[in-house]
Design an enzyme around this catalytic site. Structure first.
Site, PDB file in Angstrom:
ATOM      1  N   HIS A 106     -12.539   6.846 -14.090  1.00 37.08           N
ATOM      2  CA  HIS A 106     -12.637   6.089 -12.834  1.00 37.08           C
ATOM      3  C   HIS A 106     -13.135   4.685 -13.103  1.00 37.08           C
ATOM      4  O   HIS A 106     -13.910   4.464 -14.035  1.00 37.08           O
ATOM      5  CB  HIS A 106     -13.575   6.779 -11.835  1.00 37.08           C
ATOM      6  N   HIS A 108     -15.302   1.650 -11.253  1.00 37.61           N
ATOM      7  CA  HIS A 108     -16.207   1.309 -10.159  1.00 37.61           C
ATOM      8  C   HIS A 108     -15.875  -0.105  -9.689  1.00 37.61           C
ATOM      9  O   HIS A 108     -15.740  -1.019 -10.507  1.00 37.61           O
ATOM     10  CB  HIS A 108     -17.662   1.259 -10.656  1.00 37.61           C
TER      11      HIS A 108
HETATM   12  P1  5GP Z   1     -20.045   7.580 -13.618  1.00 36.14           P
HETATM   13  O1  5GP Z   1     -21.519   7.776 -13.764  1.00 36.14           O
HETATM   14  O2  5GP Z   1     -19.312   8.777 -14.151  1.00 36.14           O
HETATM   15  O3  5GP Z   1     -19.522   6.289 -14.173  1.00 36.14           O
HETATM   16  O4  5GP Z   1     -19.746   7.462 -12.079  1.00 36.14           O
HETATM   17  C1  5GP Z   1     -19.600   8.558 -11.237  1.00 36.14           C
HETATM   18  C2  5GP Z   1     -19.796   8.034  -9.855  1.00 36.14           C
HETATM   19  O5  5GP Z   1     -19.418   9.050  -8.962  1.00 36.14           O
HETATM   20  C3  5GP Z   1     -21.239   7.653  -9.534  1.00 36.14           C
HETATM   21  O6  5GP Z   1     -21.309   6.311  -9.118  1.00 36.14           O
HETATM   22  C4  5GP Z   1     -21.632   8.624  -8.444  1.00 36.14           C
HETATM   23  O7  5GP Z   1     -22.443   8.006  -7.470  1.00 36.14           O
HETATM   24  C5  5GP Z   1     -20.308   9.057  -7.880  1.00 36.14           C
HETATM   25  N1  5GP Z   1     -20.262  10.406  -7.340  1.00 36.14           N
HETATM   26  C6  5GP Z   1     -20.851  11.520  -7.856  1.00 36.14           C
HETATM   27  N2  5GP Z   1     -20.531  12.600  -7.111  1.00 36.14           N
HETATM   28  C7  5GP Z   1     -19.717  12.151  -6.125  1.00 36.14           C
HETATM   29  C8  5GP Z   1     -19.057  12.815  -5.042  1.00 36.14           C
HETATM   30  O8  5GP Z   1     -19.153  14.016  -4.841  1.00 36.14           O
HETATM   31  N3  5GP Z   1     -18.308  12.031  -4.223  1.00 36.14           N
HETATM   32  C9  5GP Z   1     -18.183  10.676  -4.415  1.00 36.14           C
HETATM   33  N4  5GP Z   1     -17.420  10.015  -3.532  1.00 36.14           N
HETATM   34  N5  5GP Z   1     -18.796  10.031  -5.409  1.00 36.14           N
HETATM   35  C10 5GP Z   1     -19.553  10.758  -6.271  1.00 36.14           C
END
Ligand code: 5GP
Length: 143
Positions: A106, A108
């Site tokens: 993903h 951001h």
């Molecule tokens: P990462 O840490 O993997 O780069 O980002 C994962 C993102 O997913 C984080 O910013 C976190 O806030 C978001 N996130 C985690 N669980 C959920 C969820 O159930 N729904 C949504 N919409 N975002 C989520």
């Protein structure tokens, strides 16, 4: 979790793609989905994913990258046109050591507002009503 590994079919973003978990969507086509981050680092924090099973950017099949990056730009433009931030971070993490917490690739999109520091990564939840209101604005600006 290291950078390498098996793709987990039950990660939360895969469940969102399958419609088994809720998401406040701002854009969807047959290969991509964009939705509000429920633990936003700023007002308008949005996530953009491809629907293909990939743990991270290094896993992505080369032939999906071009269109995916086009969608990331499309959604980032909509976020900026809807919310008029002073800047925007477009970020992507690979592996636990790099602070990746959800193992479906993903990007951001994090709007930055002068004088307002970003909040912690993947921590405090926003209200659903607020996220719905922001998402409605972003949707209006998707070209
Ligand atoms: P990462 O840490 O993997 O780069 O980002 C994962 C993102 O997913 C984080 O910013 C976190 O806030 C978001 N996130 C985690 N669980 C959920 C969820 O159930 N729904 C949504 N919409 N975002 C989520």
């Amino acid at each position: 979790m290291s950078i390498d590994g098996i793709y987990d079919q039950n990660n939360i973003f895969k469940k969102i793609i399958r419609g088994e978990a809720p998401a406040i969507k701002v854009y969807e086509d047959d290969k991509h989905l964009a939705f509000m981050d429920i633990f936003p680092e700023s007002r308008g924090h949005t996530l953009v994913i491809p629907k293909v099973d990939s743990r991270n950017y290094l896993d992505l099949p080369a032939d999906v990258i071009g269109e995916y990056m086009f969608v990331v730009q499309k959604v980032a433009r909509a976020v900026c046109n809807a919310l008029s931030p002073d800047g925007v971070r477009i970020m992507q993490y690979n592996g636990e050591e790099a602070t990746q917490t959800v193992f479906h690739v993903h990007f951001h999109i994090v709007p930055c507002y002068r004088g307002i520091p970003l909040t912690a990564h993947a921590k405090g939840a926003a209200s659903r009503a607020e996220l719905e209101e922001i998402a409605a604005r972003i949707r209006q600006h998707i070209s």
